[in-house]
Design an enzyme around this catalytic site. Sequence first.
Site, mmCIF file in Angstrom:
data_model
loop_
_atom_site.group_PDB
_atom_site.id
_atom_site.type_symbol
_atom_site.label_atom_id
_atom_site.label_comp_id
_atom_site.label_asym_id
_atom_site.label_seq_id
_atom_site.Cartn_x
_atom_site.Cartn_y
_atom_site.Cartn_z
ATOM 1 N N THR A 125 -3.457 2.570 -13.226
ATOM 2 C CA THR A 125 -3.074 3.960 -12.463
ATOM 3 C C THR A 125 -2.974 4.982 -13.510
ATOM 4 O O THR A 125 -2.203 5.040 -14.381
ATOM 5 C CB THR A 125 -1.762 3.576 -11.768
ATOM 6 O OG1 THR A 125 -2.134 2.613 -10.614
ATOM 7 C CG2 THR A 125 -1.657 4.827 -10.896
ATOM 8 N N GLU A 364 -0.249 -2.005 -5.779
ATOM 9 C CA GLU A 364 -1.245 -2.936 -5.713
ATOM 10 C C GLU A 364 -2.246 -2.658 -4.687
ATOM 11 O O GLU A 364 -2.847 -3.650 -4.207
ATOM 12 C CB GLU A 364 -0.777 -4.269 -5.641
ATOM 13 C CG GLU A 364 -0.026 -4.375 -7.080
ATOM 14 C CD GLU A 364 0.633 -5.949 -7.446
ATOM 15 O OE1 GLU A 364 0.043 -6.878 -6.940
ATOM 16 O OE2 GLU A 364 1.334 -5.768 -8.413
HETATM 17 C C1 LIG Z 1 7.043 1.180 -7.953
HETATM 18 C C2 LIG Z 1 5.591 1.455 -8.393
HETATM 19 C C3 LIG Z 1 5.296 0.446 -9.211
HETATM 20 C C4 LIG Z 1 3.661 0.462 -9.667
HETATM 21 N N1 LIG Z 1 3.449 -0.274 -10.676
HETATM 22 C C5 LIG Z 1 1.792 -0.285 -11.335
HETATM 23 C C6 LIG Z 1 1.712 -0.814 -12.255
HETATM 24 O O1 LIG Z 1 2.320 -1.782 -13.006
HETATM 25 N N2 LIG Z 1 0.388 -0.470 -12.709
HETATM 26 C C7 LIG Z 1 -0.563 0.218 -12.190
HETATM 27 O O2 LIG Z 1 -1.450 0.492 -12.709
HETATM 28 N N3 LIG Z 1 -0.178 1.109 -11.216
HETATM 29 C C8 LIG Z 1 1.079 0.606 -10.576
HETATM 30 N N4 LIG Z 1 1.468 1.503 -9.462
HETATM 31 C C9 LIG Z 1 0.592 2.504 -9.094
HETATM 32 C C10 LIG Z 1 0.141 2.073 -7.581
HETATM 33 O O3 LIG Z 1 -0.601 0.831 -7.602
HETATM 34 C C11 LIG Z 1 -0.403 3.326 -6.998
HETATM 35 O O4 LIG Z 1 0.540 4.221 -6.730
HETATM 36 C C12 LIG Z 1 -1.388 3.097 -5.609
HETATM 37 O O5 LIG Z 1 -2.451 2.154 -5.901
HETATM 38 C C13 LIG Z 1 -1.288 4.300 -4.787
HETATM 39 O O6 LIG Z 1 -2.052 5.244 -5.621
HETATM 40 P P1 LIG Z 1 -1.578 6.782 -5.661
HETATM 41 O O7 LIG Z 1 -0.081 6.724 -5.935
HETATM 42 O O8 LIG Z 1 -2.300 7.681 -6.703
HETATM 43 O O9 LIG Z 1 -1.936 7.381 -4.234
HETATM 44 P P2 LIG Z 1 -3.318 7.801 -3.729
HETATM 45 O O10 LIG Z 1 -4.495 7.279 -4.142
HETATM 46 O O11 LIG Z 1 -3.043 9.471 -3.766
HETATM 47 O O12 LIG Z 1 -3.017 7.942 -1.993
HETATM 48 C C14 LIG Z 1 -2.319 8.720 -1.437
HETATM 49 C C15 LIG Z 1 -2.476 8.256 -0.051
HETATM 50 O O13 LIG Z 1 -3.720 8.398 0.419
HETATM 51 C C16 LIG Z 1 -4.356 7.415 1.005
HETATM 52 N N5 LIG Z 1 -5.841 7.064 0.575
HETATM 53 C C17 LIG Z 1 -6.378 7.358 -0.930
HETATM 54 N N6 LIG Z 1 -7.911 7.271 -0.586
HETATM 55 C C18 LIG Z 1 -8.006 6.838 0.490
HETATM 56 C C19 LIG Z 1 -9.104 6.349 1.068
HETATM 57 N N7 LIG Z 1 -10.379 6.096 0.723
HETATM 58 N N8 LIG Z 1 -9.096 6.134 2.670
HETATM 59 C C20 LIG Z 1 -8.141 6.222 3.340
HETATM 60 N N9 LIG Z 1 -6.912 6.540 2.739
HETATM 61 C C21 LIG Z 1 -6.781 6.897 1.305
HETATM 62 C C22 LIG Z 1 -3.469 6.316 0.529
HETATM 63 O O14 LIG Z 1 -3.556 5.299 1.314
HETATM 64 C C23 LIG Z 1 -2.346 6.807 0.414
HETATM 65 O O15 LIG Z 1 -1.773 6.873 1.915
HETATM 66 C C24 LIG Z 1 2.742 1.281 -9.071
HETATM 67 C C25 LIG Z 1 3.322 2.406 -8.112
HETATM 68 C C26 LIG Z 1 4.473 2.290 -7.665
HETATM 69 C C27 LIG Z 1 4.960 3.360 -6.928
#
Ligand SMILES: Cc1cc2nc3c(=O)[nH]c(=O)nc-3n(C[C@H](O)[C@H](O)[C@H](O)COP(=O)(O)OP(=O)(O)OC[C@H]3O[C@@H](n4cnc5c(N)ncnc54)[C@H](O)[C@@H]3O)c2cc1C
Length: 383
Positions: A125, A364
């Site tokens: 991410t 994830e």
């Molecule tokens: C505590 C924690 C630990 C984590 N650990 C790791 C890690 O170890 N390694 C790593 O790489 N990442 C990690 N992450 C990152 C995590 O995997 C991402 O936060 C997650 O995949 C969502 O991405 P984002 O936060 O950018 O949300 P966004 O992608 O910005 O999404 C925001 C909203 O939009 C929705 N959305 C986005 N695209 C679409 C679509 N095409 N259709 C419908 N809805 C959509 C999502 O479902 C969500 O509701 C971690 C996150 C947290 C909070």
Amino acid sequence: MIRDPESFKLLLDTLARFVRERLIPCEQQVADTDEIPADILKEMRGMGLFGLTIPEQYGGLGLTMEEEVLVSMELCRASPAFRSIVGTNNGIGSQGIVIDGTEEQKRNYLPRLASGELIGSFALTEPGAGSDAASLTTSARRDGDHYVLNGAKRYITNAPEAGVFTVMARTDLKSRDASGVSAFIVERDTPGLSVGRPDRKMGQRGAHTADVVFDNVRVPASSLIGGKEGIGFKTAMKVLDKARLNIAAVSVGAAQRLLDEALNYALERKQFGQPIAEFQLVQAMLADSQAELYAARSMTLEAARKRDQGERITMEASCCKLFASEMVSRVADRAVQIHGGAGYMQDYAVERLYRDVRLFRLFEGTSQIQQLVIARQLMRAKR
Ligand SMILES: Cc1cc2nc3c(=O)[nH]c(=O)nc-3n(C[C@H](O)[C@H](O)[C@H](O)COP(=O)(O)OP(=O)(O)OC[C@H]3O[C@@H](n4cnc5c(N)ncnc54)[C@H](O)[C@@H]3O)c2cc1C
């Protein structure tokens, strides 16, 4: 598949005792200090909990997927922070190397990950690339027999503790999609790599995430996972298939704990002259929780057995992760409701667990992303 039922039962029984006698009594301390005590970590290392999924020839226990989900269900009756510290070494922080690593990479890292001497993290991410992970912009430019990495990763679990990172970076700098992404093993002390301050999260105190920044980080070409460019995103997705099934198991374990807490409270708390468990409206909340918990447990075990038989389980893993993570949020909400006002107070475990389990619908792959994966797989099967 359970390889040796007798010794596996011994492992589960030992773990159940450890959860009951050591981890649950320590939960409040972890929440208060945001740290897992050193003696608990030492015991976890001694029990082999950092190397559950790492093959035996590299020092791990080499659990099958069915064994792994059963262990996660047991371990996650305690606060998810305990699972988090061993979670990356068993999952996203080691499996890229286990699944696609070269023999040299496996020999170099897996034994230390299995023993817990080294903590592994998974860095996919970025600030601008979350759900759309394939749009990542961290670059890895080839320079002789090295690569030079530049970019930033966000919310990386165990980054503050990690000694090694699996980093997804773009080697084909002209590409915009998954085909230009490669996976690298990057050691923590490589010059130019820095880890930000731990993030301040809603829950799961004791488990840490942070940004990881790469500023002209030079790594040898031998750090490229599998020794091949352009397969890094596929590696990441294989890792996530397995990890999603594990999060389903984690959700089942947490839901079991929440239901136990809710049931115990309902049997003890009296109103209108009788235990609130006697009221049918309270019973409905307990029964719905049990039914959903049972469904999530059954589907997770079924998908794990399929994977052990060598089947691809991309759709099943997403179904399990979606259903089980949504299920545990509903169970947590009912557990708070059954506790009444006490459920809103920090003196009760359900208040903390309610916040802790909210994460499972987000990382994830969010629930929406799981829905997209499931629908895509359904449509692909028809074409
Ligand atoms: C505590 C924690 C630990 C984590 N650990 C790791 C890690 O170890 N390694 C790593 O790489 N990442 C990690 N992450 C990152 C995590 O995997 C991402 O936060 C997650 O995949 C969502 O991405 P984002 O936060 O950018 O949300 P966004 O992608 O910005 O999404 C925001 C909203 O939009 C929705 N959305 C986005 N695209 C679409 C679509 N095409 N259709 C419908 N809805 C959509 C999502 O479902 C969500 O509701 C971690 C996150 C947290 C909070």
